[in-house]
Scaffold this motif. Sequence first.
Motif, short mmCIF file in Angstrom:
data_model
loop_
_atom_site.label_atom_id
_atom_site.label_comp_id
_atom_site.label_asym_id
_atom_site.label_seq_id
_atom_site.Cartn_x
_atom_site.Cartn_y
_atom_site.Cartn_z
N ASN A 229 0.86 -1.18 0.00
CA ASN A 229 0.00 0.00 0.00
C ASN A 229 0.89 1.23 0.00
OD1 ASN A 229 -2.20 -1.63 0.11
ND2 ASN A 229 -3.07 -0.77 1.97
N LYS A 230 0.97 1.89 -1.16
CA LYS A 230 1.91 3.00 -1.31
C LYS A 230 1.59 4.18 -0.39
CE LYS A 230 3.18 1.90 -6.09
NZ LYS A 230 2.32 0.71 -6.25
N SER A 231 0.31 4.36 -0.07
CA SER A 231 -0.07 5.46 0.83
C SER A 231 0.57 5.29 2.20
CB SER A 231 -1.59 5.54 0.97
OG SER A 231 -2.20 5.78 -0.27
N ILE A 368 -6.73 2.12 5.23
CA ILE A 368 -5.87 1.46 4.24
C ILE A 368 -5.05 0.31 4.84
CG2 ILE A 368 -5.69 3.52 2.79
CD1 ILE A 368 -2.84 3.89 3.94
N TYR A 429 -2.39 8.06 -4.56
CA TYR A 429 -2.41 6.60 -4.37
C TYR A 429 -3.61 6.08 -3.59
CZ TYR A 429 2.51 6.42 -5.87
OH TYR A 429 3.67 6.51 -6.59
N ASP A 433 -5.24 1.91 -3.00
CA ASP A 433 -4.93 1.21 -1.74
C ASP A 433 -6.21 0.81 -1.01
OD1 ASP A 433 -2.24 1.38 -2.21
OD2 ASP A 433 -1.97 3.23 -1.07
N LYS A 436 -7.57 -2.37 -2.61
CA LYS A 436 -6.84 -3.58 -2.22
C LYS A 436 -7.32 -4.12 -0.88
CE LYS A 436 -2.47 -2.32 -4.50
NZ LYS A 436 -1.05 -1.93 -4.24
#
Length: 456
Positions: A229-231, A368, A429, A433, A436
């Motif tokens: 999760n890029k965030s 997230i 992002y 996220d 996902k």
Amino acid sequence: MENKAKSQTAMGITIVLFFFILLFSYADQNLLGPFLNPQLQSFFGSIDEDLVPKMSIISSVFMFLSGVSMVACAVLADKTSRKWICFGGTSFYAIFSIGTFLIPDGNVGYVLFFITRALNGIGMGAIVPTIFSMVGDTARPEKRTTAFAYINVAIILGQLVGMLLGGMMGDIWRMAYLITGIFSLLLAIGLIWTKEPKRGGAEKEFQSIEGAEYTYRLKKEDFKKIWTNKSNFWLITNFIDCIPSGIAFFLIFKYLEDIRNMDPEMITLIVLVAFIFGIGGALVFGFLGDRLFKKDRRAKVLIALICNAFPIVFFIIFLLSDYILPDGASMSDALSIPGFTIAMGSLILLMFVNQGVGPNWHSTLTDINLPEHRATMISMASFMDLIGHTVGPIIAGLITAAFGLQAAMWAAVFFWGLNVVLWIPVFYYIEGDLDKIHEILHQRAQDLLQSQKNEV
């Protein structure tokens, strides 16, 4: 129906306990700034600016050890009972706050104060990740920001109580630590009879499954998955956001006393008004976050970004306002000076807007991450924030000693601007996220349903 009502009542009592535990722990954390001059006088017999770094290092060590403890306790909390970890941490820090009352003056007192604050930090590290993780399990995602807004109110009120105690008890500063310690110990004891929220109980994927129990727990291999999760990376590693407040909160009393010739009582009143507006800001922007999130899933991030950006303007106005109060000036005298009125108005607006960051940040970080990861991720994010809070007073002390108080306050503006830039990737992002996480929760819900059918 009756059992459900009893369960809701028990959960309400638990949330109230969480609220006041956070309030008194943050009150204790925020005593050092208001007591800066009285403690310098007690330990060194002088309030010379060259001595400020000796106190700023105490604040920094407290923050660092609190952060280390926070991560360790959070990882444990994602595997075991969060309530009992919170109980242990609250009791531990409360005992050493009570012990601070017995510290003597002079160099020996300084060393003992250093030790007790370091131990306080270890105890307090257990509180934030456990409470925020449990609160995340009491509110559905569409109402989560409002729930965190109320918890952020506890933090704001705690900061306010700390500053008020500091403003009122300068000559008897040890008594303030005794008060926060006693109340915290009583609240910790109250936790013994409370009910811990069900992990994952607020997720919509599990709401319709009768008797569903979320059994997933943090595993070693999860640490790699978390960063997909890029965030998470941008929300957690951005410690810059706490450097400006670390500088400002550490120096605000001394700045207004020494540079603007303001009486401590007047500073306390102004801080009270500013924090009341901060409470309003947390509630208003928390409500907006939930309301707009229903229409745009980036809304919480956008609000947090705006609430970080606009306070820079208000802080610059606060610093540029030109005034020095005459000796013994009353509030009515001060309000007749345009520079004072503009500066204080800017400070109040700064607090109102900036306190909107907290509930939207905590809610986004919860959204997230999977339920069994939340305490760990909140602790990592809070640890990075503590690095910012640690670096802030160090920067404040060093710049003050080298260039003076005004230069140190202006340094906060630079870090505030950098912080805004680091929020932009999260806005980009966040939607992917969120998708996902809900895909994983949906699959787990399906697996649980199938498992129940097989048992039948």
